[in-house]
Design a protein around this motif. Structure first.
Motif, mmCIF file in Angstrom:
data_model
loop_
_atom_site.group_PDB
_atom_site.id
_atom_site.type_symbol
_atom_site.label_atom_id
_atom_site.label_comp_id
_atom_site.label_asym_id
_atom_site.label_seq_id
_atom_site.Cartn_x
_atom_site.Cartn_y
_atom_site.Cartn_z
ATOM 1 N N LEU A 1 0.825 -1.213 0.000
ATOM 2 C CA LEU A 1 0.000 0.000 0.000
ATOM 3 C C LEU A 1 0.858 1.261 0.000
ATOM 4 C CD1 LEU A 1 -2.756 -1.117 2.509
ATOM 5 C CD2 LEU A 1 -3.084 -0.595 0.079
ATOM 6 N N VAL A 2 1.877 1.275 0.834
ATOM 7 C CA VAL A 2 2.747 2.450 0.909
ATOM 8 C C VAL A 2 3.523 2.630 -0.391
ATOM 9 C CG1 VAL A 2 4.750 3.430 2.117
ATOM 10 C CG2 VAL A 2 2.855 2.438 3.427
ATOM 11 N N LEU A 3 4.020 1.552 -0.955
ATOM 12 C CA LEU A 3 4.731 1.642 -2.234
ATOM 13 C C LEU A 3 3.791 2.108 -3.343
ATOM 14 C CD1 LEU A 3 7.241 1.251 -3.955
ATOM 15 C CD2 LEU A 3 6.630 -1.187 -4.163
ATOM 16 N N PHE A 4 2.582 1.569 -3.380
ATOM 17 C CA PHE A 4 1.607 2.003 -4.376
ATOM 18 C C PHE A 4 1.369 3.508 -4.272
ATOM 19 C CE2 PHE A 4 -2.703 3.249 -5.400
ATOM 20 C CZ PHE A 4 -2.793 2.872 -6.718
ATOM 21 N N GLU A 5 1.161 4.001 -3.080
ATOM 22 C CA GLU A 5 0.872 5.426 -2.899
ATOM 23 C C GLU A 5 2.057 6.291 -3.325
ATOM 24 O OE1 GLU A 5 -1.323 8.780 -2.189
ATOM 25 O OE2 GLU A 5 -1.989 6.699 -2.354
ATOM 26 N N LEU A 6 3.265 5.861 -2.976
ATOM 27 C CA LEU A 6 4.461 6.601 -3.392
ATOM 28 C C LEU A 6 4.555 6.664 -4.913
ATOM 29 C CD1 LEU A 6 7.224 7.935 -2.814
ATOM 30 C CD2 LEU A 6 8.182 5.618 -2.821
ATOM 31 N N LEU A 7 4.407 5.529 -5.569
ATOM 32 C CA LEU A 7 4.500 5.501 -7.029
ATOM 33 C C LEU A 7 3.358 6.274 -7.668
ATOM 34 C CD1 LEU A 7 5.603 1.801 -7.560
ATOM 35 C CD2 LEU A 7 7.017 3.859 -7.731
ATOM 36 N N ALA A 8 2.170 6.181 -7.113
ATOM 37 C CA ALA A 8 1.029 6.926 -7.643
ATOM 38 C C ALA A 8 1.297 8.425 -7.555
ATOM 39 C CB ALA A 8 -0.246 6.565 -6.889
ATOM 40 N N ARG A 9 1.889 8.854 -6.467
ATOM 41 C CA ARG A 9 2.228 10.281 -6.308
ATOM 42 C C ARG A 9 3.254 10.710 -7.350
ATOM 43 N NH1 ARG A 9 3.302 9.714 -0.905
ATOM 44 N NH2 ARG A 9 5.495 10.127 -1.257
ATOM 45 N N TRP A 10 4.246 9.882 -7.578
ATOM 46 C CA TRP A 10 5.295 10.222 -8.541
ATOM 47 C C TRP A 10 4.783 10.204 -9.969
ATOM 48 C CZ3 TRP A 10 9.956 6.816 -6.647
ATOM 49 C CH2 TRP A 10 10.487 7.373 -5.469
ATOM 50 N N ILE A 11 3.903 9.276 -10.275
ATOM 51 C CA ILE A 11 3.463 9.078 -11.653
ATOM 52 C C ILE A 11 2.269 9.945 -12.004
ATOM 53 C CG2 ILE A 11 2.505 7.333 -13.222
ATOM 54 C CD1 ILE A 11 4.376 5.302 -11.763
ATOM 55 N N ASP A 12 1.493 10.327 -11.025
ATOM 56 C CA ASP A 12 0.320 11.172 -11.236
ATOM 57 C C ASP A 12 0.733 12.498 -11.875
ATOM 58 O OD1 ASP A 12 -2.103 12.461 -11.104
ATOM 59 O OD2 ASP A 12 -2.336 12.284 -8.950
ATOM 60 N N ASP A 13 -0.178 13.105 -12.588
ATOM 61 C CA ASP A 13 0.107 14.384 -13.239
ATOM 62 C C ASP A 13 0.075 15.570 -12.286
ATOM 63 O OD1 ASP A 13 0.420 13.224 -15.711
ATOM 64 O OD2 ASP A 13 -1.671 13.466 -16.268
ATOM 65 N N ARG B 1 6.751 2.190 -13.335
ATOM 66 C CA ARG B 1 5.379 2.239 -13.854
ATOM 67 C C ARG B 1 4.737 0.849 -13.859
ATOM 68 N NH1 ARG B 1 3.861 7.003 -16.353
ATOM 69 N NH2 ARG B 1 5.535 8.477 -16.715
ATOM 70 N N GLU B 2 5.499 -0.154 -14.241
ATOM 71 C CA GLU B 2 4.984 -1.525 -14.254
ATOM 72 C C GLU B 2 4.655 -2.014 -12.847
ATOM 73 O OE1 GLU B 2 4.109 -3.727 -16.739
ATOM 74 O OE2 GLU B 2 4.254 -1.902 -17.919
ATOM 75 N N VAL B 3 5.517 -1.707 -11.896
ATOM 76 C CA VAL B 3 5.246 -2.097 -10.510
ATOM 77 C C VAL B 3 3.954 -1.449 -10.027
ATOM 78 C CG1 VAL B 3 6.057 -1.865 -8.117
ATOM 79 C CG2 VAL B 3 7.642 -2.611 -9.910
ATOM 80 N N MET B 4 3.778 -0.175 -10.329
ATOM 81 C CA MET B 4 2.550 0.497 -9.916
ATOM 82 C C MET B 4 1.318 -0.146 -10.546
ATOM 83 S SD MET B 4 1.298 4.367 -10.290
ATOM 84 C CE MET B 4 -0.456 4.570 -10.422
ATOM 85 N N GLU B 5 1.379 -0.460 -11.823
ATOM 86 C CA GLU B 5 0.235 -1.085 -12.497
ATOM 87 C C GLU B 5 -0.090 -2.448 -11.898
ATOM 88 O OE1 GLU B 5 -1.971 0.243 -14.627
ATOM 89 O OE2 GLU B 5 -0.857 2.077 -14.206
ATOM 90 N N ARG B 6 0.936 -3.206 -11.557
ATOM 91 C CA ARG B 6 0.694 -4.520 -10.963
ATOM 92 C C ARG B 6 0.125 -4.392 -9.557
ATOM 93 N NH1 ARG B 6 6.067 -7.169 -13.601
ATOM 94 N NH2 ARG B 6 5.332 -6.882 -15.731
ATOM 95 N N LEU B 7 0.612 -3.404 -8.809
ATOM 96 C CA LEU B 7 0.035 -3.160 -7.484
ATOM 97 C C LEU B 7 -1.420 -2.722 -7.609
ATOM 98 C CD1 LEU B 7 3.005 -1.342 -5.720
ATOM 99 C CD2 LEU B 7 2.071 -3.594 -5.133
ATOM 100 N N LYS B 8 -1.699 -1.876 -8.574
ATOM 101 C CA LYS B 8 -3.076 -1.414 -8.794
ATOM 102 C C LYS B 8 -3.999 -2.594 -9.089
ATOM 103 C CE LYS B 8 -3.573 2.260 -11.389
ATOM 104 N NZ LYS B 8 -3.718 3.139 -12.567
ATOM 105 N N ALA B 9 -3.499 -3.555 -9.832
ATOM 106 C CA ALA B 9 -4.302 -4.729 -10.174
ATOM 107 C C ALA B 9 -4.509 -5.648 -8.969
ATOM 108 C CB ALA B 9 -3.642 -5.499 -11.309
ATOM 109 N N ASP B 10 -3.550 -5.657 -8.041
ATOM 110 C CA ASP B 10 -3.616 -6.576 -6.902
ATOM 111 C C ASP B 10 -4.278 -5.985 -5.662
ATOM 112 O OD1 ASP B 10 -2.387 -8.564 -8.330
ATOM 113 O OD2 ASP B 10 -0.408 -8.258 -7.444
ATOM 114 N N LEU B 11 -4.299 -4.678 -5.552
ATOM 115 C CA LEU B 11 -4.818 -4.034 -4.339
ATOM 116 C C LEU B 11 -6.232 -3.516 -4.550
ATOM 117 C CD1 LEU B 11 -1.661 -1.936 -3.363
ATOM 118 C CD2 LEU B 11 -2.452 -4.058 -2.279
#
Length: 93
Positions: free
Chosen positions: A20-32, A53-63
């Motif tokens: 969850l924490v990694l997803f949020e960090l990557l989402a913050r970095w990748i978000d516009d 980006r791939e890690v974030m997409e996979r986390l999004k699919a799993d969480l």
């Protein structure tokens, strides 16, 4: 050597709080949204950005939590649990 084609896959297991924490960090970095992100100098290759980006997409699919109404509370709890042992640390510690 791996031969021709793609190398074999690797499985990475994270605790739910870590994911969850990694997803949020990557989402913050990748978000516009205009938020601080690592500068281009942090990356040695565009492949590193691709992997993030791939890690974030996979986390999004799993969480499922990021899509819940109480996500911010869930995230805060996960951050609190993980922060207990690392107060004041940096990536170089």
């Amino acid at each position: 050597m791996f031969g021709l084609g793609r190398p074999p896959k690797v499985a990475l297991k994270l605790e739910r709080d870590e994911a969850l924490v990694l997803f949020e960090l990557l989402a913050r970095w990748i978000d516009d949204a205009p938020r601080p992100t690592p500068s281009a100098e942090c990356f040695e290759s565009p492949s590193e950005i691709h992997v993030l980006r791939e890690v974030m997409e996979r986390l999004k699919a799993d969480l499922s939590e990021p899509f819940r109404a109480d996500y911010l509370d869930i995230l805060a709890t996960a951050r609190d649990r993980l922060s207990e042992d690392v107060i004041g640390e940096t990536l170089q510690d």
